[in-house]
Design a protein around this motif. Structure first.
Motif, PDB file in Angstrom:
ATOM      1  N   VAL A 135      39.083  40.315  52.417  1.00  6.09           N
ATOM      2  CA  VAL A 135      40.267  40.287  51.557  1.00  6.09           C
ATOM      3  C   VAL A 135      39.808  40.034  50.126  1.00  6.09           C
ATOM      4  CG1 VAL A 135      42.393  39.052  50.993  1.00  6.09           C
ATOM      5  CG2 VAL A 135      41.794  39.504  53.390  1.00  6.09           C
ATOM      6  N   ALA A 136      40.085  40.986  49.253  1.00  8.52           N
ATOM      7  CA  ALA A 136      39.709  40.874  47.836  1.00  8.52           C
ATOM      8  C   ALA A 136      40.868  41.398  46.990  1.00  8.52           C
ATOM      9  CB  ALA A 136      38.425  41.654  47.569  1.00  8.52           C
ATOM     10  N   THR A 137      42.050  40.884  47.286  1.00  4.66           N
ATOM     11  CA  THR A 137      43.277  41.394  46.673  1.00  4.66           C
ATOM     12  C   THR A 137      43.504  40.892  45.263  1.00  4.66           C
ATOM     13  OG1 THR A 137      44.402  39.600  47.832  1.00  4.66           O
ATOM     14  CG2 THR A 137      44.502  41.783  48.831  1.00  4.66           C
ATOM     15  N   GLY A 138      42.729  39.890  44.840  1.00  5.51           N
ATOM     16  CA  GLY A 138      42.924  39.366  43.496  1.00  5.51           C
ATOM     17  C   GLY A 138      44.164  38.501  43.397  1.00  5.51           C
ATOM     18  N   LEU A 139      44.656  38.349  42.187  1.00  2.00           N
ATOM     19  CA  LEU A 139      45.817  37.495  41.971  1.00  2.00           C
ATOM     20  C   LEU A 139      46.730  38.095  40.925  1.00  2.00           C
ATOM     21  CD1 LEU A 139      45.226  36.034  39.016  1.00  2.00           C
ATOM     22  CD2 LEU A 139      43.739  34.589  40.385  1.00  2.00           C
ATOM     23  N   THR A 140      47.886  37.483  40.793  1.00  2.00           N
ATOM     24  CA  THR A 140      48.860  37.871  39.783  1.00  2.00           C
ATOM     25  C   THR A 140      49.023  36.717  38.809  1.00  2.00           C
ATOM     26  OG1 THR A 140      50.056  39.277  41.342  1.00  2.00           O
ATOM     27  CG2 THR A 140      51.235  38.593  39.371  1.00  2.00           C
ATOM     28  N   ASP A 141      48.964  37.017  37.513  1.00  2.00           N
ATOM     29  CA  ASP A 141      49.223  36.019  36.485  1.00  2.00           C
ATOM     30  C   ASP A 141      50.716  35.931  36.233  1.00  2.00           C
ATOM     31  OD1 ASP A 141      46.460  35.253  35.424  1.00  2.00           O
ATOM     32  OD2 ASP A 141      46.377  37.447  35.336  1.00  2.00           O
ATOM     33  N   VAL A 142      51.250  34.732  36.280  1.00  2.75           N
ATOM     34  CA  VAL A 142      52.680  34.508  36.060  1.00  2.75           C
ATOM     35  C   VAL A 142      52.841  33.816  34.709  1.00  2.75           C
ATOM     36  CG1 VAL A 142      54.806  33.524  36.972  1.00  2.75           C
ATOM     37  CG2 VAL A 142      53.003  34.265  38.547  1.00  2.75           C
ATOM     38  N   LEU A 143      53.348  34.538  33.735  1.00  2.38           N
ATOM     39  CA  LEU A 143      53.464  34.016  32.376  1.00  2.38           C
ATOM     40  C   LEU A 143      54.715  33.163  32.197  1.00  2.38           C
ATOM     41  CD1 LEU A 143      52.459  37.182  30.316  1.00  2.38           C
ATOM     42  CD2 LEU A 143      51.022  35.267  31.013  1.00  2.38           C
ATOM     43  N   PRO A 144      54.690  32.270  31.206  1.00  2.00           N
ATOM     44  CA  PRO A 144      55.896  31.483  30.898  1.00  2.00           C
ATOM     45  C   PRO A 144      57.053  32.390  30.487  1.00  2.00           C
ATOM     46  CG  PRO A 144      53.962  30.580  29.780  1.00  2.00           C
ATOM     47  CD  PRO A 144      53.555  31.908  30.353  1.00  2.00           C
ATOM     48  N   VAL A 251      47.207  35.301  17.512  1.00  2.00           N
ATOM     49  CA  VAL A 251      46.777  35.299  18.907  1.00  2.00           C
ATOM     50  C   VAL A 251      47.414  34.095  19.598  1.00  2.00           C
ATOM     51  CG1 VAL A 251      44.803  35.105  20.484  1.00  2.00           C
ATOM     52  CG2 VAL A 251      44.566  36.388  18.344  1.00  2.00           C
ATOM     53  N   LEU A 252      47.817  34.297  20.851  1.00  2.00           N
ATOM     54  CA  LEU A 252      48.271  33.193  21.690  1.00  2.00           C
ATOM     55  C   LEU A 252      47.379  33.122  22.920  1.00  2.00           C
ATOM     56  CD1 LEU A 252      52.166  33.563  21.613  1.00  2.00           C
ATOM     57  CD2 LEU A 252      50.780  31.837  20.435  1.00  2.00           C
ATOM     58  N   ALA A 253      46.920  31.931  23.236  1.00  2.00           N
ATOM     59  CA  ALA A 253      46.132  31.719  24.453  1.00  2.00           C
ATOM     60  C   ALA A 253      47.002  30.981  25.456  1.00  2.00           C
ATOM     61  CB  ALA A 253      44.876  30.919  24.141  1.00  2.00           C
ATOM     62  N   VAL A 254      47.070  31.510  26.661  1.00  2.00           N
ATOM     63  CA  VAL A 254      47.932  30.966  27.710  1.00  2.00           C
ATOM     64  C   VAL A 254      47.117  30.809  28.990  1.00  2.00           C
ATOM     65  CG1 VAL A 254      50.051  31.278  29.035  1.00  2.00           C
ATOM     66  CG2 VAL A 254      49.913  32.185  26.704  1.00  2.00           C
ATOM     67  N   ALA A 255      47.199  29.632  29.592  1.00  2.00           N
ATOM     68  CA  ALA A 255      46.619  29.433  30.921  1.00  2.00           C
ATOM     69  C   ALA A 255      47.746  29.644  31.924  1.00  2.00           C
ATOM     70  CB  ALA A 255      46.034  28.029  31.051  1.00  2.00           C
ATOM     71  N   PRO A 256      47.906  30.867  32.438  1.00  2.00           N
ATOM     72  CA  PRO A 256      49.088  31.161  33.261  1.00  2.00           C
ATOM     73  C   PRO A 256      48.999  30.559  34.654  1.00  2.00           C
ATOM     74  CG  PRO A 256      47.621  33.036  33.260  1.00  2.00           C
ATOM     75  CD  PRO A 256      47.011  32.019  32.330  1.00  2.00           C
ATOM     76  N   GLN A 257      50.143  30.424  35.282  1.00  2.00           N
ATOM     77  CA  GLN A 257      50.168  30.160  36.715  1.00  2.00           C
ATOM     78  C   GLN A 257      49.626  31.402  37.417  1.00  2.00           C
ATOM     79  OE1 GLN A 257      51.914  27.577  38.928  1.00  2.00           O
ATOM     80  NE2 GLN A 257      51.207  26.361  37.207  1.00  2.00           N
ATOM     81  N   VAL A 258      48.917  31.202  38.511  1.00  2.00           N
ATOM     82  CA  VAL A 258      48.364  32.340  39.247  1.00  2.00           C
ATOM     83  C   VAL A 258      48.780  32.255  40.710  1.00  2.00           C
ATOM     84  CG1 VAL A 258      46.410  32.615  37.678  1.00  2.00           C
ATOM     85  CG2 VAL A 258      46.178  31.145  39.678  1.00  2.00           C
ATOM     86  N   ASP A 278      47.668  22.208  38.777  1.00  2.00           N
ATOM     87  CA  ASP A 278      48.924  22.954  38.928  1.00  2.00           C
ATOM     88  C   ASP A 278      48.800  24.408  38.500  1.00  2.00           C
ATOM     89  OD1 ASP A 278      50.254  20.630  39.811  1.00  2.00           O
ATOM     90  OD2 ASP A 278      50.601  19.999  37.746  1.00  2.00           O
ATOM     91  N   MET A 279      47.630  25.010  38.750  1.00  2.00           N
ATOM     92  CA  MET A 279      47.406  26.389  38.322  1.00  2.00           C
ATOM     93  C   MET A 279      48.102  27.411  39.205  1.00  2.00           C
ATOM     94  SD  MET A 279      43.377  26.421  37.230  1.00  2.00           S
ATOM     95  CE  MET A 279      43.420  28.208  37.001  1.00  2.00           C
ATOM     96  N   GLY A 280      48.464  27.035  40.437  1.00  2.00           N
ATOM     97  CA  GLY A 280      49.105  27.981  41.332  1.00  2.00           C
ATOM     98  C   GLY A 280      48.556  27.850  42.740  1.00  2.00           C
ATOM     99  N   ARG A 281      48.480  28.986  43.454  1.00  2.00           N
ATOM    100  CA  ARG A 281      48.020  28.970  44.839  1.00  2.00           C
ATOM    101  C   ARG A 281      47.063  30.123  45.100  1.00  2.00           C
ATOM    102  NH1 ARG A 281      50.474  25.822  48.372  1.00  2.00           N
ATOM    103  NH2 ARG A 281      50.397  27.213  50.156  1.00  2.00           N
ATOM    104  N   GLY A 282      46.067  29.835  45.951  1.00  2.00           N
ATOM    105  CA  GLY A 282      45.093  30.852  46.317  1.00  2.00           C
ATOM    106  C   GLY A 282      44.668  30.685  47.766  1.00  2.00           C
ATOM    107  N   PHE A 283      43.969  31.671  48.296  1.00  2.00           N
ATOM    108  CA  PHE A 283      43.459  31.572  49.658  1.00  2.00           C
ATOM    109  C   PHE A 283      42.376  30.495  49.734  1.00  2.00           C
ATOM    110  CE2 PHE A 283      44.856  36.125  49.926  1.00  2.00           C
ATOM    111  CZ  PHE A 283      45.764  35.949  50.963  1.00  2.00           C
TER     112      PHE A 283
END
Length: 349
Positions: A135-144, A251-258, A278-283
């Motif tokens: 499984v190498a599906t990657g992730l989705t960045d969820v922006l504010p 420029v804006l730098a954002v550490a998104p939820q993933v 609190d970055m998000g969820r991963g396998f």
């Protein structure tokens, strides 16, 4: 805007390419995901003369970016070009790359010799049986939820100081805080510019961090950001605050939820875990991408959200190595079993 809408806002498809036939029968491995991790895992397996099929949905995380950086010998290469070369190289050794969405993946009845089997079904109804899965599906960045932010994603709105930092050096940069991870983000981007503003945007910033920011000349603004402001040419020009003030930034730098891309993989029963800060969820995975599910490995951003292209490719290669090792053992076990069944007295010396 819902989380789903925000995820879709930053998803970009790769250029279309010719898809291989899915084929019939059982293959040694199916790789779900056609990014750096998936293709490098497939390359290792194909070079080991394993039959391997890559299922690629065509929407890698870094598609919006103009170039990959920090990858030796390939620094500055467009992501789509790296993937194009990767697909060609996998095919060069007999691997197949199939464009499609995985609708389901689940365990199947084992083979007669007891080896594992999995069934992977695509959204169009086609299916394939595999002995192992990567499984190498990657992730989705969820922006504010800030109007205008997503349209600049991968260009003037960035997340990684190593991937994009040099290209935005000396610009007026704003850190749009999303949580604890943004504090460390600020120190890394401060290395790249003298003009850095930290927008707390409703997140906590302790007094120690405020003092450290002040020592480094990082301005802190506590008023919430309500929208991204563009100039007449559509380029990012700044942000508007809740009090109406516009703070100029290029420029804006954002550490998104993933969020790891888990769609269609629920049937495998892979465990997921909360990520630090609190970055998000991963396998969840162990050494070389092993999981709690026998026969299933995971590699790349789906399990390691901070892995850049090089690290993801390396993780895919390591997982491919371990998959090949388990297949070699299974092949040997099957050969011994075949000899024992063919001999009325079992295996003899």
């Amino acid at each position: 805007m819902t989380d789903k809408e925000r995820q879709e806002a930053v998803a970009v498809a790769t250029p279309p390419y010719a898809s291989d036939a899915l084929g019939e029968g059982t293959v040694d491995a199916v790789v779900i995901g056609g990014g750096a991790a998936g293709l490098n895992g497939a390359l290792i397996l194909a070079r080991s003369r394993r039959s391997v099929v890559v299922i690629d949905s065509g929407s890698p995380r870094n598609a919006p970016a103009e170039a990959v950086h920090g990858l030796i010998a390939l620094d500055g290469t467009p992501p789509s070009e790296i993937l194009r070369r990767g697909r060609e190289q996998v095919r060069q050794y007999g691997g197949r790359v199939v464009f499609g969405e995985v609708a389901s993946a689940e365990s199947a009845a084992p083979s007669e010799d007891g080896d594992l089997r999995f069934t992977v079904t695509l959204a169009d109804g086609r299916s394939i049986t595999a002995r192992r899965i990567l499984v190498a599906t990657g992730l989705t960045d969820v922006l504010p939820q800030v109007p205008g932010l997503a349209e600049h994603w991968g260009h003037s709105v960035v997340h990684c100081p190593y991937c994009h930092g040099w290209e935005v050096r000396d610009e007026p940069i704003g850190i749009l805080a999303t949580g604890p991870a943004s504090i460390g983000h600020a120190y890394l981007f401060r290395q790249l510019t003298e003009d850095l503003t930290y927008f707390t945007h409703g997140t906590d910033l302790d007094e120690d961090s405020r003092a450290r920011f002040a020592a480094r000349g990082i301005r802190v603004i506590d008023s919430p950001v309500t929208e991204v402001v563009n100039d007449g040419d559509g380029a990012l020009a700044g942000v508007r605050l809740a009090d109406g003030q516009v703070v100029a930034r290029r420029v804006l730098a954002v550490a998104p939820q993933v969020q790891a891309r888990t769609q269609g993989l629920e049937g495998l029963g892979l465990p997921v875990q909360d990520l630090p800060n609190d970055m998000g969820r991963g396998f969840a995975s162990g050494m070389a991408g092993t999981t709690e599910v026998p026969g299933v490995w995971v590699a790349g951003n789906a399990t390691d959200p901070v892995a850049q292209v090089g690290a993801s490719a390396a993780a895919g290669a390591l997982a491919g190595d371990y998959i090949n090792r388990t297949l070699a053992t299974a092949d040997t076990d099957a050969a011994l079993q075949g000899i024992a069944e063919a001999s009325p007295h079992g295996v003899t010396g």
